[in-house]
Design a protein around this motif. Structure first.
Motif, short mmCIF file in Angstrom:
data_model
loop_
_atom_site.label_atom_id
_atom_site.label_comp_id
_atom_site.label_asym_id
_atom_site.label_seq_id
_atom_site.Cartn_x
_atom_site.Cartn_y
_atom_site.Cartn_z
N GLY A 91 8.37 3.11 8.15
CA GLY A 91 7.39 4.04 7.87
C GLY A 91 5.99 3.85 8.55
N ASP A 92 4.97 3.77 7.89
CA ASP A 92 3.61 3.74 8.71
C ASP A 92 3.36 2.05 8.37
N ALA A 93 4.25 1.22 7.62
CA ALA A 93 3.83 0.03 7.60
C ALA A 93 3.69 -0.81 8.84
N ALA A 106 -3.43 -10.70 -0.37
CA ALA A 106 -4.79 -10.64 -0.69
C ALA A 106 -5.39 -9.10 -0.81
N ALA A 107 -4.76 -8.17 0.18
CA ALA A 107 -5.60 -6.77 0.03
C ALA A 107 -5.11 -6.19 -1.25
N GLN A 108 -3.67 -6.55 -1.60
CA GLN A 108 -3.11 -5.93 -2.81
C GLN A 108 -4.06 -6.40 -3.72
N ALA A 143 -9.64 -0.95 3.62
CA ALA A 143 -9.60 -2.38 4.39
C ALA A 143 -7.97 -2.51 4.47
N CYS A 144 -7.05 -2.23 3.48
CA CYS A 144 -5.89 -2.51 3.65
C CYS A 144 -5.15 -1.77 4.72
N HIS A 145 -5.45 -0.31 4.70
CA HIS A 145 -4.98 0.70 5.44
C HIS A 145 -5.48 0.08 7.11
C1 HEC Z 1 -2.44 -3.65 0.34
C2 HEC Z 1 -2.43 -2.48 1.10
C3 HEC Z 1 -2.78 -1.06 0.66
C4 HEC Z 1 -3.52 -0.70 -0.41
C5 HEC Z 1 -4.61 -1.48 -1.20
C6 HEC Z 1 -3.52 0.71 -0.48
N1 HEC Z 1 -2.74 0.98 0.50
FE1 HEC Z 1 -2.18 2.99 0.98
N2 HEC Z 1 -0.85 2.45 2.01
C7 HEC Z 1 -0.65 1.03 2.75
C8 HEC Z 1 0.63 1.05 3.49
C9 HEC Z 1 1.09 -0.06 4.19
C10 HEC Z 1 1.13 2.27 3.66
C11 HEC Z 1 2.25 2.79 4.52
C12 HEC Z 1 3.57 2.88 3.65
C13 HEC Z 1 4.82 3.43 4.39
O1 HEC Z 1 4.63 4.25 5.27
O2 HEC Z 1 5.80 2.80 4.34
C14 HEC Z 1 0.25 3.10 2.94
C15 HEC Z 1 0.28 4.83 2.81
C16 HEC Z 1 -0.62 5.33 2.16
C17 HEC Z 1 -0.32 6.77 1.83
C18 HEC Z 1 0.52 7.72 2.62
C19 HEC Z 1 1.70 7.76 2.00
C20 HEC Z 1 2.93 8.67 2.46
O3 HEC Z 1 3.48 9.64 2.05
O4 HEC Z 1 3.19 8.31 3.74
C21 HEC Z 1 -1.60 7.28 1.28
C22 HEC Z 1 -1.69 8.60 0.80
C23 HEC Z 1 -2.06 6.12 0.82
N3 HEC Z 1 -1.52 4.97 1.32
C24 HEC Z 1 -3.26 6.05 -0.27
C25 HEC Z 1 -3.94 4.84 -0.53
C26 HEC Z 1 -5.01 5.03 -1.43
C27 HEC Z 1 -5.69 6.35 -1.92
C28 HEC Z 1 -5.16 3.68 -1.79
C29 HEC Z 1 -6.31 3.23 -2.70
C30 HEC Z 1 -6.68 3.98 -3.75
C31 HEC Z 1 -4.38 2.81 -1.08
N4 HEC Z 1 -3.53 3.69 -0.43
C32 HEC Z 1 -4.33 1.45 -1.04
C33 HEC Z 1 -1.12 -0.16 2.15
C34 HEC Z 1 -2.00 0.05 1.24
#
Ligand code: HEC
Length: 150
Positions: A91-93, A106-108, A143-145
């Motif tokens: 994915g985008d991970a 920690a970010a979680q 921050a996590c993104h």
């Molecule tokens: C601890 C880390 C972390 C936190 C905190 C986090 N995200 Fe993410 N987010 C990710 C990761 C990693 C991905 C990519 C997942 C993948 O593509 O497998 C992602 C993907 C996404 C996506 C795209 C999903 C898709 O359809 O591909 C959205 C929208 C998103 N996050 C919104 C949020 C929002 C809004 C918050 C806070 C309210 C948040 N995230 C908090 C790590 C985080």
């Protein structure tokens, strides 16, 4: 026996590598885990995003609606993390998630902790506190993104 259980059994027998990948098996295959966590993030986005017009003063503050929204956010916020198990890269991970497990945890935690004052503000009906908590939670998403998402 359902199809995906059968598929995981075949994989488990065919490959000792897959057998160590307990998390991926729980989701059937890595793609299932990726879809699951992306779906959870979409729901997180919907319920976090719904707060934006409220904190920006674009729509009237409705305490009950905000609280209901924050409670859903609180529950769904628990979901994505177990779908980042071993063998679910993709994915985008970023690979850093699996290389720096501590940092990712920690970010979680920062994100989940930020929901405590958000929930408290929503319960108290305090719009000023809600604005601050909203900004904090938003910063924890970013921050996590910045570190862990492509
Ligand atoms: C601890 C880390 C972390 C936190 C905190 C986090 N995200 Fe993410 N987010 C990710 C990761 C990693 C991905 C990519 C997942 C993948 O593509 O497998 C992602 C993907 C996404 C996506 C795209 C999903 C898709 O359809 O591909 C959205 C929208 C998103 N996050 C919104 C949020 C929002 C809004 C918050 C806070 C309210 C948040 N995230 C908090 C790590 C985080």
């Amino acid at each position: 026996m359902n199809k995906s259980l059968f598929a995981s059994l075949v994989l488990a027998i065919a490959s000792p590598l897959v057998a160590t990948s307990v998390q991926a098996q729980a989701f059937g295959k890595a793609d299932d885990a990726i879809q699951y966590r992306q779906g959870a993030f979409q729901i997180i986005k919907a319920h976090f995003g719904a707060l934006q017009p409220v904190v920006k003063g674009q729509i009237a503050y409705d305490q009950a609606a905000v609280l209901a929204n924050v409670q859903i956010l609180d529950q769904v916020a628990k979901l994505p993390w177990k779908a980042f198990g071993p063998g679910t890269e993709g994915g985008d991970a970023r690979d850093d998630i699996w290389l720096d497990e501590e940092g990712f945890k920690a970010a979680q935690k920062k994100f989940l902790d930020s929901l405590v004052p958000l929930t408290a503000a929503a319960q108290a009906g305090n719009l000023d506190d809600l604005k601050k908590a909203f900004a904090n939670t938003g910063a924890s998403c970013k921050a996590c993104h910045d570190s862990f998402r492509d």
